[in-house]
Design a protein around this motif. Sequence first.
Motif, mmCIF file in Angstrom:
data_model
loop_
_atom_site.group_PDB
_atom_site.id
_atom_site.type_symbol
_atom_site.label_atom_id
_atom_site.label_comp_id
_atom_site.label_asym_id
_atom_site.label_seq_id
_atom_site.Cartn_x
_atom_site.Cartn_y
_atom_site.Cartn_z
ATOM 1 N N ASN A 1 0.835 -1.216 0.000
ATOM 2 C CA ASN A 1 0.000 0.000 0.000
ATOM 3 C C ASN A 1 0.862 1.255 0.000
ATOM 4 O O ASN A 1 0.529 2.250 -0.654
ATOM 5 N N ILE A 2 1.973 1.221 0.725
ATOM 6 C CA ILE A 2 2.882 2.373 0.749
ATOM 7 C C ILE A 2 3.525 2.559 -0.623
ATOM 8 O O ILE A 2 3.651 3.685 -1.118
ATOM 9 N N LYS A 3 3.939 1.454 -1.259
ATOM 10 C CA LYS A 3 4.522 1.552 -2.597
ATOM 11 C C LYS A 3 3.520 2.143 -3.586
ATOM 12 O O LYS A 3 3.874 2.982 -4.414
ATOM 13 N N LEU A 4 2.273 1.723 -3.491
ATOM 14 C CA LEU A 4 1.228 2.273 -4.360
ATOM 15 C C LEU A 4 1.024 3.754 -4.078
ATOM 16 O O LEU A 4 0.861 4.556 -5.008
ATOM 17 N N ALA A 5 1.046 4.143 -2.812
ATOM 18 C CA ALA A 5 0.893 5.559 -2.463
ATOM 19 C C ALA A 5 2.074 6.376 -2.990
ATOM 20 O O ALA A 5 1.892 7.523 -3.416
ATOM 21 N N CYS A 6 3.265 5.782 -2.996
ATOM 22 C CA CYS A 6 4.433 6.486 -3.542
ATOM 23 C C CYS A 6 4.277 6.706 -5.044
ATOM 24 O O CYS A 6 4.661 7.752 -5.563
ATOM 25 N N ILE A 7 3.730 5.748 -5.735
ATOM 26 C CA ILE A 7 3.516 5.901 -7.173
ATOM 27 C C ILE A 7 2.483 6.986 -7.444
ATOM 28 O O ILE A 7 2.661 7.823 -8.326
ATOM 29 N N ASN A 8 1.418 7.010 -6.647
ATOM 30 C CA ASN A 8 0.339 7.969 -6.877
ATOM 31 C C ASN A 8 0.703 9.383 -6.454
ATOM 32 O O ASN A 8 0.320 10.343 -7.121
ATOM 33 N N ASP A 9 1.425 9.547 -5.352
ATOM 34 C CA ASP A 9 1.716 10.886 -4.847
ATOM 35 C C ASP A 9 3.046 10.862 -4.095
ATOM 36 O O ASP A 9 3.079 10.683 -2.888
ATOM 37 N N TRP A 10 4.134 11.027 -4.812
ATOM 38 C CA TRP A 10 5.473 10.926 -4.237
ATOM 39 C C TRP A 10 5.767 12.037 -3.240
ATOM 40 O O TRP A 10 6.370 11.816 -2.197
ATOM 41 N N ASP A 11 5.334 13.261 -3.541
ATOM 42 C CA ASP A 11 5.759 14.424 -2.759
ATOM 43 C C ASP A 11 5.048 14.557 -1.422
ATOM 44 O O ASP A 11 5.635 15.035 -0.454
ATOM 45 N N THR A 12 3.795 14.155 -1.319
ATOM 46 C CA THR A 12 3.046 14.357 -0.074
ATOM 47 C C THR A 12 2.687 13.033 0.591
ATOM 48 O O THR A 12 1.620 12.889 1.159
ATOM 49 N N LEU A 13 3.586 12.066 0.508
ATOM 50 C CA LEU A 13 3.326 10.761 1.123
ATOM 51 C C LEU A 13 3.216 10.917 2.631
ATOM 52 O O LEU A 13 4.100 11.450 3.282
ATOM 53 N N ASN A 14 2.103 10.455 3.187
ATOM 54 C CA ASN A 14 1.853 10.543 4.626
ATOM 55 C C ASN A 14 1.816 9.130 5.187
ATOM 56 O O ASN A 14 0.841 8.414 5.007
#
Length: 139
Positions: free
Chosen positions: A59-72
């Motif tokens: 899920n974190i890897k997917l979030a990094c792909i979708n929004d690298w700059d504002t990963l929470n």
Amino acid sequence: MLGLKRDTGFTLIEVLLTIVIIAVVFISISGYFANSVIYTHQAGKRAQAVKIAADTMENIKLACINDWDTLNLSYYSEIDNLIDSDYSLKADDFKINSRITGNIDIDGDGNNDGRLITVVISWDGSKKEIELKSLVVKK
């Protein structure tokens, strides 16, 4: 009649000795099975923790792909977010801690192209834990 009296039985001592031998064997085997139940339960909880850690990392890897700059990553630190997933939690005491442990400039241009992500799952009152680390690269 030629003495038909035969001694064809077990004495009380032979019967008691047989019962003692069977009891000793049974006690040692039952102790083995009791321990195996405990180890099986612990292995089940550990396997479940590994599954939660792997799914959280994905899920974190997917979030990094979708929004690298504002990963929470604080979103990925709550077990409540996993309730809607396919988990059948055997215990509700799993704790998730996910964090960025480092940024990496892969191509030397001064921008962070990679992140080291660590996901730690603890259970049994934080007595036991597993740690999963991965490098996530910006696409």
